[in-house]
Design a protein around this motif. Structure first.
Motif, mmCIF file in Angstrom:
data_model
loop_
_atom_site.group_PDB
_atom_site.id
_atom_site.type_symbol
_atom_site.label_atom_id
_atom_site.label_comp_id
_atom_site.label_asym_id
_atom_site.label_seq_id
_atom_site.Cartn_x
_atom_site.Cartn_y
_atom_site.Cartn_z
ATOM 1 N N VAL A 352 98.194 9.388 -14.810
ATOM 2 C CA VAL A 352 98.532 10.542 -13.975
ATOM 3 C C VAL A 352 100.049 10.683 -13.902
ATOM 4 O O VAL A 352 100.772 9.703 -13.722
ATOM 5 C CB VAL A 352 97.924 10.380 -12.566
ATOM 6 N N THR A 353 100.531 11.928 -14.074
ATOM 7 C CA THR A 353 101.977 12.248 -14.025
ATOM 8 C C THR A 353 102.773 11.364 -14.986
ATOM 9 O O THR A 353 103.880 10.921 -14.682
ATOM 10 C CB THR A 353 102.531 12.084 -12.601
ATOM 11 N N THR A 355 104.190 12.341 -17.697
ATOM 12 C CA THR A 355 105.397 13.050 -18.146
ATOM 13 C C THR A 355 106.553 12.803 -17.198
ATOM 14 O O THR A 355 107.694 12.528 -17.623
ATOM 15 C CB THR A 355 105.115 14.554 -18.256
ATOM 16 N N GLN A 356 106.313 12.856 -15.868
ATOM 17 C CA GLN A 356 107.384 12.594 -14.904
ATOM 18 C C GLN A 356 107.827 11.123 -14.960
ATOM 19 O O GLN A 356 109.019 10.825 -14.824
ATOM 20 C CB GLN A 356 106.915 12.948 -13.478
ATOM 21 N N HIS A 484 90.330 10.159 -10.101
ATOM 22 C CA HIS A 484 91.246 9.086 -9.707
ATOM 23 C C HIS A 484 90.487 7.899 -9.142
ATOM 24 O O HIS A 484 90.844 6.759 -9.389
ATOM 25 C CB HIS A 484 92.227 9.607 -8.662
#
Length: 530
Positions: A352-353, A355-356, A484
């Protein structure tokens, strides 16, 4: 020891030769004792007086015990040993213990064998028709038969030598030449005197000649006997002999030893066993060299085989990281690997996330994060008997029931998904130090695997690595059904709901888990289970 002599008396006479052989081969440098037996007669009968010389003054008791056991075990006789005297003598400025023993023997269950090995036989009764003419050998002929003999008197002055010594040690031909000035006695390690010759008469004497000016070297071994000037006289005892005869031969054990003394095989008398020993030694050396070479080659081949096995293991590990081990073994055997699997379960996950996370972290931190995460996932795939298809970036793909069929593939993949979600919380994001969250999707589908080309020259390109291309619909559905904290499983409408419920227990968590599978219906959206 059984081969030294036929009788116990012969054994005593040849102990010094045995010691000389051992000292010159296996135990060089060790000081050995000396044994000199003498026949004596007294009121009690015949006996042997044994003269024992040693540089150690504490071994006479050991000698008594050893001789008693040798007489009993080898010659089947019982001996009585009495110590007559013990005295210390100086030999070549070094102390030496001289012990005299009196030995009498008693047979054990056998007739008595006399001790007199010097008995004179009356040949006139055996050959009365021939008169004793006192046969003699000319000095020139004797010098050819024994080319390395020396005749010297009690002053140690050389009177005669063989033709071999005339050639190799010409100093012996000078008038008044002394044997103790030309040669040094290397065995026994005492000075070359008449007293020492008489004391160690049973030993093999080693004489060595060295001349540093022309680098000449000559070494010989032999025995010394007493003689008289009269041809008709019998050989004399050393103690009463006016002359001494040294019967020697070159001290050589190999062709290299002969080369050091500038000798050839032909320089050794044909009756001398040194010839055979030298040739035998060279043959053994050649065989030993060949054996060593074979051992070296065998060792190198073993090392090469071990290195090859290691490289093969590395190759197999690399191959197994690309395709399943079962498929790899079939490819090695050139067997077809195209197979169809009626049912498989696909798992697709990502971070999850991610890329960030990648944007706010260094490349090294990203690599460490994925390595820690996927190492844990790989361990789970081995434990749950599922196959990891591929990892691309943060995406992780697993399939159950393929390439090894397993009717419980849905349960195994569901357990894999649950453990991945739980275990990923132990991995922390580099910057925030918060647990990593992953999304997991599962889908049940059919699968086909094989290779692209049948050409023998074409490279094998298994489609196990490209299952996502053959299973575009199933992978897409699995990728869309992620969560999740809970598992959402999607089953296409055309597939029957064969697996209604999958349950397992997780020993690490101490609790059980259930997953319900529902068949999807048009327009129903996501089908879930808990």
């Amino acid at each position: 020891m059984r081969g030294i002599g036929q009788t116990f008396e012969a054994f005593l006479q040849n102990i010094d030769y045995l010691h000389w052989y051992l000292m010159s081969t296996a135990f060089s440098g060790i000081q050995s004792p000396s044994f000199r037996p003498e026949l004596t007669s007294d009121r009690e009968g015949d006996a042997v007086t044994l003269n024992y010389y040693s540089r150690r003054d504490c071994c006479s008791g050991i000698v008594t015990g050893l001789l008693t056991m040798v007489a009993r075990c080898i010659f089947n006789i019982h001996i009585d040993i009495t110590k007559l005297s013990v005295q210390k003598e100086m030999v070549s400025n070094r102390p030496m213990v001289h012990v005299r023993f009196r030995i009498t023997q008693h047979p054990i269950g056998l007739p008595h064998i006399g001790l007199n090995w010097k008995k004179r036989w009356n040949l006139s009764k055996l050959n009365s028709s021939h008169k004793n003419t006192g046969m003699s050998v000319a000095a020139k002929l004797f010098g050819k038969i024994h080319p390395y003999h020396i005749v010297f008197d009690r002053r140690l002055v050389i009177l005669q030598t063989g033709v071999g010594l005339m050639k190799h040690v010409p100093e012996t031909q000078a008038d008044g030449a002394r044997i103790d000035t030309i040669f040094s006695m290397t065995w026994p390690e005492v000075s070359l005197t008449v007293q020492n010759i008489e004391r160690f008469s049973n030993l093999t004497f080693q004489f060595e000649y060295r001349k540093a000016s022309d680098k000449r070297f000559f070494c010989m071994k032999g025995t010394i006997v007493g003689m008289t000037a009269s041809a008709e006289a019998h050989p004399a005892e050393l103690a009463n002999a006016p002359l001494f005869l040294y019967l020697g031969s070159p001290m050589a054990r190999s062709v290299r030893d002969l080369e050091k003394m500038s000798l050839k095989i032909s320089d050794i008398p044909s009756h001398d066993s040194t010839r055979d020993l030298i040739l035998l030694k060279d043959q053994r050396n050649i065989e030993f060299d060949v054996m060593q070479q074979l051992e070296k080659t065998t060792s190198e081949l073993a090392g090469t085989a071990a290195a090859l096995q290691k490289e093969m293991r590395h190759t197999d590990e690399l191959l197994h990281s690309m395709i399943p081990p079962l498929v790899a073994e079939k490819l090695k055997r050139n067997e077809p690997v195209q197979e169809t699997f009626d049912e498989v379960t696909i798992l697709f996950s990502d971070v999850v996330t991610f890329t960030q996370i990648a944007a706010s972290s260094t490349p090294v931190q990203v690599v460490q994060l994925l390595n820690q995460l996927y190492t844990f996932f790989d361990h789970l795939t081995e434990r749950n008997r599922v196959y990891k298809v591929e990892t691309i970036g943060d995406a992780y793909m697993v399939v159950g029931g393929c390439p090894e069929m397993d009717p419980d593939h849905a349960e195994l993949v569901a357990r894999q998904a649950h453990q991945m979600i739980q275990g990923s919380g132990h991995v922390l994001v580099p910057n925030t130090q918060r647990p990593v969250q992953i999304r997991v999707g599962m889908h049940r589908y059919w699968s086909r695997g094989g290779r692209y080309s049948r050409s023998e020259d074409a490279p094998l390109l298994p489609v196990w690595r490209h299952s996502q291309h053959c299973l575009q619909n199933g992978v897409s559905r699995a990728g869309r059904s992620y969560s999740h904290q809970s598992l959402h499983l999607y089953m296409p409408p055309q597939q029957p709901a064969v697996l209604v419920r999958a349950s397992w227990s997780d020993p690490s968590q101490g609790e059980g888990h259930d997953v319900h599978l529902f068949r999807g219906r048009p327009g129903a959206g996501r089908a879930g289970g808990s």
